[in-house]
Design an enzyme around this catalytic site. Structure first.
Site, PDB file in Angstrom:
ATOM      1  CE  LYS A 143      -3.759  -2.468   2.376  1.00 40.62           C
ATOM      2  NZ  LYS A 143      -4.568  -2.594   3.618  1.00 40.62           N
ATOM      3  CE1 TYR A 160      -9.120  -3.987   0.869  1.00 39.41           C
ATOM      4  CE2 TYR A 160      -8.479  -1.792   0.175  1.00 39.41           C
ATOM      5  CZ  TYR A 160      -8.182  -2.983   0.804  1.00 39.41           C
ATOM      6  OH  TYR A 160      -6.941  -3.184   1.368  1.00 39.41           O
ATOM      7  CG  HIS A 196      -4.969  -6.633  -0.465  1.00 43.82           C
ATOM      8  ND1 HIS A 196      -6.124  -6.952   0.203  1.00 43.82           N
ATOM      9  CD2 HIS A 196      -4.927  -7.413  -1.567  1.00 43.82           C
ATOM     10  CE1 HIS A 196      -6.765  -7.892  -0.502  1.00 43.82           C
ATOM     11  NE2 HIS A 196      -6.053  -8.182  -1.576  1.00 43.82           N
ATOM     12  CD  GLU A 214      -8.230  -9.718  -3.823  1.00 42.87           C
ATOM     13  OE1 GLU A 214      -7.025  -9.998  -3.618  1.00 42.87           O
ATOM     14  OE2 GLU A 214      -9.070  -9.621  -2.905  1.00 42.87           O
TER      15      GLU A 214
HETATM   16  P1  ATP Z   1      -6.575  -6.312   3.290  1.00 39.92           P
HETATM   17  O1  ATP Z   1      -7.869  -6.635   2.561  1.00 39.92           O
HETATM   18  O2  ATP Z   1      -6.140  -4.876   3.107  1.00 39.92           O
HETATM   19  O3  ATP Z   1      -5.514  -7.338   3.024  1.00 39.92           O
HETATM   20  P2  ATP Z   1      -7.550  -7.588   5.584  1.00 39.92           P
HETATM   21  O4  ATP Z   1      -8.059  -8.626   4.638  1.00 39.92           O
HETATM   22  O5  ATP Z   1      -6.625  -8.011   6.683  1.00 39.92           O
HETATM   23  O6  ATP Z   1      -6.818  -6.425   4.841  1.00 39.92           O
HETATM   24  P3  ATP Z   1     -10.163  -6.424   5.587  1.00 39.92           P
HETATM   25  O7  ATP Z   1     -11.192  -6.778   6.582  1.00 39.92           O
HETATM   26  O8  ATP Z   1     -10.298  -6.939   4.193  1.00 39.92           O
HETATM   27  O9  ATP Z   1      -8.755  -6.797   6.215  1.00 39.92           O
HETATM   28  O10 ATP Z   1     -10.098  -4.827   5.544  1.00 39.92           O
HETATM   29  C1  ATP Z   1      -9.544  -4.146   4.439  1.00 39.92           C
HETATM   30  C2  ATP Z   1      -8.776  -2.928   4.919  1.00 39.92           C
HETATM   31  O11 ATP Z   1      -9.702  -1.976   5.456  1.00 39.92           O
HETATM   32  C3  ATP Z   1      -7.800  -3.227   6.060  1.00 39.92           C
HETATM   33  O12 ATP Z   1      -6.528  -3.565   5.581  1.00 39.92           O
HETATM   34  C4  ATP Z   1      -7.763  -1.924   6.817  1.00 39.92           C
HETATM   35  O13 ATP Z   1      -6.827  -1.017   6.255  1.00 39.92           O
HETATM   36  C5  ATP Z   1      -9.152  -1.382   6.610  1.00 39.92           C
HETATM   37  N1  ATP Z   1      -9.992  -1.722   7.764  1.00 39.92           N
HETATM   38  C6  ATP Z   1     -10.588  -2.911   8.026  1.00 39.92           C
HETATM   39  N2  ATP Z   1     -11.291  -2.877   9.159  1.00 39.92           N
HETATM   40  C7  ATP Z   1     -11.143  -1.622   9.633  1.00 39.92           C
HETATM   41  C8  ATP Z   1     -11.607  -0.938  10.793  1.00 39.92           C
HETATM   42  N3  ATP Z   1     -12.381  -1.550  11.684  1.00 39.92           N
HETATM   43  N4  ATP Z   1     -11.247   0.351  10.948  1.00 39.92           N
HETATM   44  C9  ATP Z   1     -10.467   0.981  10.050  1.00 39.92           C
HETATM   45  N5  ATP Z   1      -9.985   0.391   8.942  1.00 39.92           N
HETATM   46  C10 ATP Z   1     -10.314  -0.883   8.738  1.00 39.92           C
HETATM   47 MG    MG Z   2      -9.233  -8.149   2.928  1.00 40.91          MG
END
Ligand code: ATP
Ligand code: MG
Length: 137
Positions: free
Chosen positions: A9, A49, A115, A126
């Site tokens: 990122k 996303y 990510h 993706e």
């Molecule tokens: P990524 O998809 O980025 O690999 P992840 O799969 O671990 O991360 P996801 O649940 O898909 O987590 O969330 C996507 C992104 O959104 C996270 O990487 C984070 O930056 C942001 N995010 C997720 N949950 C929260 C939250 N509760 N508050 C703030 N930002 C969040």
């Molecule tokens: Mg994710």
């Protein structure tokens, strides 16, 4: 054999962590089969996303991904998706185990550096989105 998507990122690129993160991936004997530095289009990030559309953090995370260049990487290996997810660590760096990328190099959830695809189906979707031209393998 699986191929999965990793994004470094904008925060990771700004902090000069492209090499460190890629080094860890290669050291695990995973193969880089696609690699580019891009200014992501907003529509690409919103689709990426899409599962989070409507959530409170959706706008923030989309803005963050569009705030500077990202590295998009296609990574191949046995169980690559799970291996990479484990290597990156928990979404919230405060909960990420030391030894993981997030546990070692990140501090906050809104700047968690990478990510990675959550499962092989997500990886396929993706990879099509970020590498419409295809990868080298
Ligand atoms: P990524 O998809 O980025 O690999 P992840 O799969 O671990 O991360 P996801 O649940 O898909 O987590 O969330 C996507 C992104 O959104 C996270 O990487 C984070 O930056 C942001 N995010 C997720 N949950 C929260 C939250 N509760 N508050 C703030 N930002 C969040
Ligand atoms: Mg994710």
């Amino acid at each position: 054999m699986e191929t999965t998507l990793v994004l470094i990122k904008p925060g990771g690129v700004q902090r000069n962590l492209i090499g460190e993160i890629t080094r860890r991936i290669e050291a695990r004997n995973l193969k880089v089969v696609g690699l580019k530095l891009v200014n992501a289009k907003r529509e690409t990030v919103e689709e990426h996303y899409g599962e989070h559309r409507g959530k409170g953090f959706f706008e923030d995370v989309v803005n963050y991904l569009c705030s500077g260049p990202v590295v998009a990487m296609a990574v191949q290996g046995v169980n690559a998706t799970k291996a990479i997810r484990t290597m990156m660590g928990a979404t919230n760096p405060l909960e990420a185990t030391p030894g993981t990328v997030r546990g070692d190099l990140a501090l906050t959830i809104d700047d968690n550096l990478t990510h990675s695809s959550s499962d092989p189906e997500a990886a396929e979707r993706e990879l099509k989105l970020w590498f419409p031209e295809g990868t080298v393998a």
